[in-house]
Design an enzyme around this catalytic site. Sequence first.
Site, PDB file in Angstrom:
ATOM      1  CE  LYS A 113      -6.558 -12.319  47.241  1.00 30.44           C
ATOM      2  NZ  LYS A 113      -6.985 -13.574  46.993  1.00 30.44           N
ATOM      3  CE  LYS A 195      -7.307  -7.132  36.376  1.00 30.14           C
ATOM      4  NZ  LYS A 195      -6.698  -8.403  36.431  1.00 30.14           N
ATOM      5  CE  LYS A 198     -13.275 -12.843  41.526  1.00 35.37           C
ATOM      6  NZ  LYS A 198     -13.012 -13.955  40.936  1.00 35.37           N
TER       7      LYS A 198
HETATM    8  P1  AMP Z   1     -10.369 -13.347  38.883  1.00 36.45           P
HETATM    9  O1  AMP Z   1     -11.712 -12.951  38.319  1.00 36.45           O
HETATM   10  O2  AMP Z   1      -9.772 -11.861  39.502  1.00 36.45           O
HETATM   11  O3  AMP Z   1     -10.255 -14.436  39.673  1.00 36.45           O
HETATM   12  O4  AMP Z   1      -9.547 -13.585  37.339  1.00 36.45           O
HETATM   13  C1  AMP Z   1      -9.705 -14.756  36.788  1.00 36.45           C
HETATM   14  C2  AMP Z   1      -9.163 -14.639  35.350  1.00 36.45           C
HETATM   15  O5  AMP Z   1      -9.620 -13.643  34.620  1.00 36.45           O
HETATM   16  C3  AMP Z   1      -7.652 -14.253  35.491  1.00 36.45           C
HETATM   17  O6  AMP Z   1      -6.772 -14.965  34.477  1.00 36.45           O
HETATM   18  C4  AMP Z   1      -7.335 -12.815  35.260  1.00 36.45           C
HETATM   19  O7  AMP Z   1      -6.262 -12.525  34.419  1.00 36.45           O
HETATM   20  C5  AMP Z   1      -8.535 -12.636  34.381  1.00 36.45           C
HETATM   21  N1  AMP Z   1      -9.287 -11.235  34.303  1.00 36.45           N
HETATM   22  C6  AMP Z   1      -9.910 -10.757  35.337  1.00 36.45           C
HETATM   23  N2  AMP Z   1     -10.500  -9.583  35.468  1.00 36.45           N
HETATM   24  C7  AMP Z   1      -9.787  -9.231  34.157  1.00 36.45           C
HETATM   25  C8  AMP Z   1     -10.198  -8.086  33.316  1.00 36.45           C
HETATM   26  N3  AMP Z   1     -10.824  -6.942  33.752  1.00 36.45           N
HETATM   27  N4  AMP Z   1      -9.570  -7.982  32.010  1.00 36.45           N
HETATM   28  C9  AMP Z   1      -8.817  -9.238  31.530  1.00 36.45           C
HETATM   29  N5  AMP Z   1      -8.617  -9.986  32.162  1.00 36.45           N
HETATM   30  C10 AMP Z   1      -9.395 -10.500  33.356  1.00 36.45           C
END
Ligand code: AMP
Length: 334
Positions: A113, A195, A198
Amino acid sequence: MTRVFSGMQPSGDAHLGNLLGAWVNWVRMQEDRDCVYCVVDLHAITSPTEHEPERLRERTVELATGMLAVGVDPERSILFVQSHLHEHAECTWLFNCVSGFGELNKMPQFREKSAGKGESVSVGLFDYPVLQAADILLYHTDEVPVGDDQRHHIELARDIGQRFNHRFGEVFTLPKAVHPRAAARVMDLQDPTVKMSKSASSEKGIVYVLDDPKRIEKKFKSAQTDSATDIRHDREEKPGVSNLLEILAATTGRGVDDLAQEYDGQGYGTFKTAVAESVIETLKPIQDRHAQLVDDPGEVARLLAVGADRAREIAAPTLQRAKEAMGLLPPHAA
Ligand code: AMP
Ligand code: TRP
């Protein structure tokens, strides 16, 4: 009972990856564990580019509402907003004094980051993992369900807890990361080699938890597949089809191979419609509950206040013990 702690940043609209990768597990863990779930707004302000005060306030409420809608149960679990407890920030300071500059400077997420940002990187971003350690250690957490990308942060929390206990006496429980079998690792519908996230460049590949059925159908219909027609699970050769199979498996509770057999030979059109329908059906009760909660904002605020009180009952005495162990003079004790 095993204590679980996990947190999520209010930094974007929740999508199918958050639901199937994290929340489904959060909800399931409530059955046999003592769970504490947190909207980590103090973490969200470590990135100045994403930090807009008005948006942050909205997103904090939205994320809490989303968690309640998917089934985080405030009767059984503790759901709260990180900044409602000063204990997290205060504990971070104590931990700052037992953390090394070198170990924080090596954190992969910080390196990623801060890359290319030079001197403008905030101290908050640097300190992010220490705040996360405070989140976890204040609650005598045994298990932290998180994605694999958080592995280093949980290890650091463990190291800080261990070092503290060694130097000042046993105050903290040492946590471990758990990676419960995620319902799915959801990939972007337009580029199934990355993946669903957002931070994707296009909205078309992301299915949001609050998308309406028409939009969901459209997104799945235009999901990227390949030029063949066979339906089988093979992440290397057929990333698009495999992603859809996994989403279908996660939302129906059936096996990937079983579904591949059923849909093979029926063409991608029929298959994609089936996936869209399954996702729409999975999201329907969540969206309904969400609508009810949005209609009654006082209720969400009330639940968060109750959650903060219950969180404080655990965090405040832990912090007090830590301060005393470090030799900080208790008030009125002089
Ligand atoms: P984030 O949106 O990156 O802050 O992720 C929040 C939570 O959602 C974390 O525990 C990630 O492991 C899970 N997560 C985010 N994106 C994915 C994805 N595409 N597939 C599976 N888990 C996800
Ligand atoms: N850093 C975590 C993430 O980006 C969010 C988080 C903050 C967290 N504090 C936590 C996760 C404590 C688990 C436990 O996903």
